[in-house]
Design a protein around this motif. Structure first.
Motif, mmCIF file in Angstrom:
data_model
loop_
_atom_site.group_PDB
_atom_site.id
_atom_site.type_symbol
_atom_site.label_atom_id
_atom_site.label_comp_id
_atom_site.label_asym_id
_atom_site.label_seq_id
_atom_site.Cartn_x
_atom_site.Cartn_y
_atom_site.Cartn_z
ATOM 1 N N MET A 1 62.548 41.507 43.902
ATOM 2 C CA MET A 1 61.260 42.069 44.266
ATOM 3 C C MET A 1 60.178 41.367 43.447
ATOM 4 N N ALA A 2 59.176 40.852 44.126
ATOM 5 C CA ALA A 2 58.039 40.226 43.461
ATOM 6 C C ALA A 2 57.049 41.305 43.034
ATOM 7 N N THR A 3 56.416 41.124 41.879
ATOM 8 C CA THR A 3 55.392 42.044 41.394
ATOM 9 C C THR A 3 54.107 41.268 41.172
ATOM 10 N N ILE A 4 53.018 41.766 41.753
ATOM 11 C CA ILE A 4 51.707 41.148 41.606
ATOM 12 C C ILE A 4 50.825 42.150 40.897
ATOM 13 N N LEU A 5 50.263 41.748 39.740
ATOM 14 C CA LEU A 5 49.468 42.659 38.922
ATOM 15 C C LEU A 5 48.015 42.220 38.865
ATOM 16 N N GLY A 6 47.114 43.161 39.154
ATOM 17 C CA GLY A 6 45.688 42.919 38.948
ATOM 18 C C GLY A 6 45.330 43.287 37.523
ATOM 19 N N GLY A 7 44.169 42.880 37.077
ATOM 20 C CA GLY A 7 43.743 43.156 35.712
ATOM 21 C C GLY A 7 42.871 44.391 35.612
ATOM 22 N N THR A 8 42.099 44.454 34.541
ATOM 23 C CA THR A 8 41.250 45.618 34.305
ATOM 24 C C THR A 8 39.878 45.475 34.942
ATOM 25 N N GLY A 9 39.520 44.294 35.416
ATOM 26 C CA GLY A 9 38.233 44.081 36.071
ATOM 27 C C GLY A 9 38.337 44.250 37.568
ATOM 28 N N ALA A 10 37.305 43.806 38.256
ATOM 29 C CA ALA A 10 37.270 43.854 39.715
ATOM 30 C C ALA A 10 38.036 42.647 40.257
ATOM 31 N N ASP A 11 39.208 42.889 40.822
ATOM 32 C CA ASP A 11 40.070 41.821 41.332
ATOM 33 C C ASP A 11 39.960 41.708 42.846
ATOM 34 N N THR A 12 40.126 40.487 43.362
ATOM 35 C CA THR A 12 40.236 40.248 44.791
ATOM 36 C C THR A 12 41.580 39.590 45.038
ATOM 37 N N LEU A 13 42.414 40.235 45.862
ATOM 38 C CA LEU A 13 43.738 39.714 46.189
ATOM 39 C C LEU A 13 43.777 39.437 47.686
ATOM 40 N N LEU A 14 44.043 38.187 48.062
ATOM 41 C CA LEU A 14 44.080 37.778 49.462
ATOM 42 C C LEU A 14 45.477 37.270 49.792
ATOM 43 N N PHE A 15 46.105 37.884 50.810
ATOM 44 C CA PHE A 15 47.438 37.489 51.251
ATOM 45 C C PHE A 15 47.339 37.006 52.693
#
Length: 147
Positions: A1-15
């Motif tokens: 299982m892959a894990t993708i972690l955002g940080g503490t700021g405003a993140d943009t995740l595009l898949f």
């Protein structure tokens, strides 16, 4: 299982591809997630703390989307695949707004309200795409508005 972690700021995740058997954790901050690939299967998405948004443009099956504390916005055209999809509002006033929602197989879209006043807005097309109809399961903790 892959894990993708955002940080503490405003993140943009595009898949833009297929996302399968992954855990996506946005973290804190006002995050934005866009899923424009060909499909999502067996994922867990945790929006975390903040006023987050997630936009779908794909088939979703066997996936859980959990909003955290904050006013979250979940949107887009969605096709519910063969396994159930669960949308957890979390704390805050959340909006689930789907321009179209179709069912490609025997799956159910569940909406869970854990606090705040959540809204579900369905666009002009709710269809079965030639298969079984779209099935909804809705719980109401605080209050729930369907338009």
């Amino acid at each position: 299982m892959a894990t993708i972690l955002g940080g503490t700021g405003a993140d943009t995740l595009l898949f833009t591809g297929t996302v399968a058997a992954s855990a996506i954790q946005a973290g804190s901050g006002n995050d934005s997630i866009v899923l424009s690939g060909t499909g999502m299967t067996g994922n867990t998405i945790d929006l975390g703390v903040g006023d987050d948004s997630i936009n779908f443009a794909s088939t979703v099956a066997g996936t859980t989307i959990a909003g955290g504390a904050g006013d979250d916005f979940v949107s887009g055209p969605i096709t519910v695949g063969s396994s159930d999809v669960s949308f957890w509002g979390g704390l805050g006033d959340d909006t689930f707004s789907f321009s179209t929602i179709t069912g490609s197989a025997a799956g159910t879209a569940y909406f869970w309200n854990e606090g705040g006043t959540d809204s579900i807005v369905l666009g002009n097309t709710v269809s079965s795409a030639g298969g079984p109809g779209v099935i909804f399961g809705i719980t109401s903790g605080s209050s729930l508005n369907i338009s």
